[in-house]
Write a protein that holds these residues in place. Structure first.
Motif, short mmCIF file in Angstrom:
data_model
loop_
_atom_site.label_atom_id
_atom_site.label_comp_id
_atom_site.label_asym_id
_atom_site.label_seq_id
_atom_site.Cartn_x
_atom_site.Cartn_y
_atom_site.Cartn_z
N ASP A 48 39.42 0.47 -58.29
CA ASP A 48 39.31 -0.85 -59.41
C ASP A 48 38.86 -0.64 -60.57
OD1 ASP A 48 40.19 -2.11 -57.00
OD2 ASP A 48 38.16 -2.85 -56.05
N ARG A 49 37.86 0.37 -60.74
CA ARG A 49 37.42 0.46 -62.14
C ARG A 49 38.50 1.29 -62.88
NH1 ARG A 49 35.56 4.35 -65.07
NH2 ARG A 49 35.69 5.97 -63.72
N VAL B 36 41.84 0.86 -62.62
CA VAL B 36 42.79 -0.04 -62.76
C VAL B 36 42.30 -0.92 -63.74
CG1 VAL B 36 44.04 -2.09 -61.85
CG2 VAL B 36 44.01 0.06 -60.48
N GLU B 37 41.19 -1.51 -64.11
CA GLU B 37 40.67 -2.26 -65.01
C GLU B 37 40.63 -1.46 -66.49
OE1 GLU B 37 39.09 -5.47 -67.21
OE2 GLU B 37 40.04 -5.39 -65.25
N ARG B 38 40.28 -0.34 -66.06
CA ARG B 38 40.36 0.78 -67.36
C ARG B 38 41.95 0.62 -68.14
NH1 ARG B 38 38.25 1.67 -72.03
NH2 ARG B 38 38.57 3.88 -72.98
N ARG C 13 44.34 -1.40 -67.40
CA ARG C 13 44.51 -2.68 -68.07
C ARG C 13 44.09 -2.86 -69.52
NH1 ARG C 13 42.69 -7.70 -68.77
NH2 ARG C 13 40.49 -7.08 -68.13
N LEU C 14 42.79 -2.41 -69.71
CA LEU C 14 42.09 -2.53 -71.27
C LEU C 14 42.95 -1.68 -71.99
CD1 LEU C 14 38.30 -2.70 -70.43
CD2 LEU C 14 40.08 -4.73 -70.89
#
Length: 362
Positions: free
Chosen positions: A208-209, A211-213, A215-216
């Motif tokens: 999850d971390r 994937v968020e990274r 995305r950013l």
């Protein structure tokens, strides 16, 4: 009003034609100027008036025709107004100066002959007033028009050349910006690939971390790609070397031997803004070395609601060597504009000051 300006010349010619014709309408022996100075009464004055009026209407295109008709009008009816108008028109609209001189000589002789017995003191003022002075006035006005037209043409050409120079400088600066952005976007995409590879084998919290990274990083890459598309103007090969950032400005100032100051707390800056700030300082310091050798200079980076970049220098310590002018400031202005900022460069306190205000990310 616009229609009046467009047809003003035609209206003036029509009025002059009417005035010249009216002076010849009465019977020859009772004209405004006492009839023919040569005593010729064979031609009806109405025909002469019609000829004079027609020639006056086309005087700008055919000045010699009006001169010939005016000479006839003088011989038949002492038509001074027509002769004066014809001489002025010759000077103002006849291209050949030789033709003007020759026609003026013929008309002057024709005007002077009937008065030759009255002496030179009578003939000379009349000839000058009726024949020579109008022609000289027309020549002067024609020369003035030519000079003004030449000045306008030179000004328009200089303005056009300046626009071309500015357009070239803007295009070159866009190319430099695009080249600067190339490595940045490549780096973002590489990071996304690496994080995606790691996420494929990572556990649930770590995935999850990552994937968020991703995305950013993708959002940042998308913004930078959008900027790249806007400024890119050709498909030249992009450079491979790392591009300078705001942190490199201090080293730039140190190498130039100038004072460096930073105020405020650094905010979030886009890569484009950081590279723009570096280029502003780089170009400004280059100009100091070229145009103000030995001058004391200072670089100020001010963090706040906007990023302020100021490079100022005092008077030159020695006379600068003559160098060809460049388009550096034009390029800086375009680069700052593309970055969404404000730019100004000009003299200040005996020296020069370059200021750029660049946007800070929210």
């Amino acid at each position: 009003m616009e229609a009046f300006r467009r047809h003003r010349a035609s209206m003036v010619d029509a009025l002059l034609a009417l005035i010249c014709a009216v002076t010849l309408v009465p019977a020859t022996d009772s004209t405004l100027f006492g009839g023919s100075p040569y005593g010729i009464d064979a031609v009806p004055p109405v025909l002469v008036a019609l000829g004079v009026g027609a020639a006056a209407l086309v005087r700008r295109r055919y000045p010699l025709v009006l001169a010939a008709v005016a000479l006839v009008g003088w011989v038949l009816a002492a038509a001074y107004p027509v002769v004066v108008l014809a001489q002025y028109t010759l000077g103002a609209h006849e291209r050949s100066r030789r033709v003007v001189v020759a026609a003026t000589a013929v008309v002057t002789v024709a005007v002077a002959v009937p008065f030759r017995r009255q002496g030179l003191d009578a003939v000379l003022p009349l000839s000058v007033a009726v024949c020579v002075a109008p022609a000289v006035l027309g020549l002067w006005l024609a020369s003035r028009r030519a000079v003004l037209a030449g000045l306008r043409h030179r000004a328009e050409r200089a303005e056009h050349e300046q626009r071309l120079v500015e357009a070239r400088a803007r295009a070159d600066e866009r190319a430099r910006i695009a080249h600067d952005m190339h490595d940045v976007v490549t780096h973002r995409v590489s990071l996304m690939v690496l994080h995606a590879t790691a996420a494929a084998v990572a556990g649930e919290p770590e995935k999850d971390r990552l994937v968020e990274r991703i995305r950013l990083i993708g959002r940042e890459a998308l913004e930078e790609l959008r900027t790249l598309v806007v400024v890119l103007h050709d498909d030249e090969e992009a450079p491979r070397a790392p591009q300078p950032r705001l942190a490199d400005v201090e080293e730039l100032a140190r190498e130039a031997g100038v004072r460096y100051r930073v105020t405020g707390e650094p905010g979030s800056l886009s890569v484009l803004v950081e590279q723009t700030a570096y280029r502003v300082v780089q170009e400004a310091l280059t100009n100091v070395r070229k145009h103000a050798p030995g001058a004391a200079a200072e670089v100020l980076i001010a963090h706040g609601d906007v990023l302020g970049v100021v490079v100022m220098n005092g008077p030159a310590a020695r006379h600068p060597e003559p160098l060809p002018g460049g388009n550096g400031l034009l390029g800086l202005r375009e680069r700052v504009r593309i970055s969404g900022g404000w730019f100004h460069a000009g003299p200040s306190a005996g020296g020069f000051r370059v200021t750029a205000l660049l946007p800070v990310d929210a």
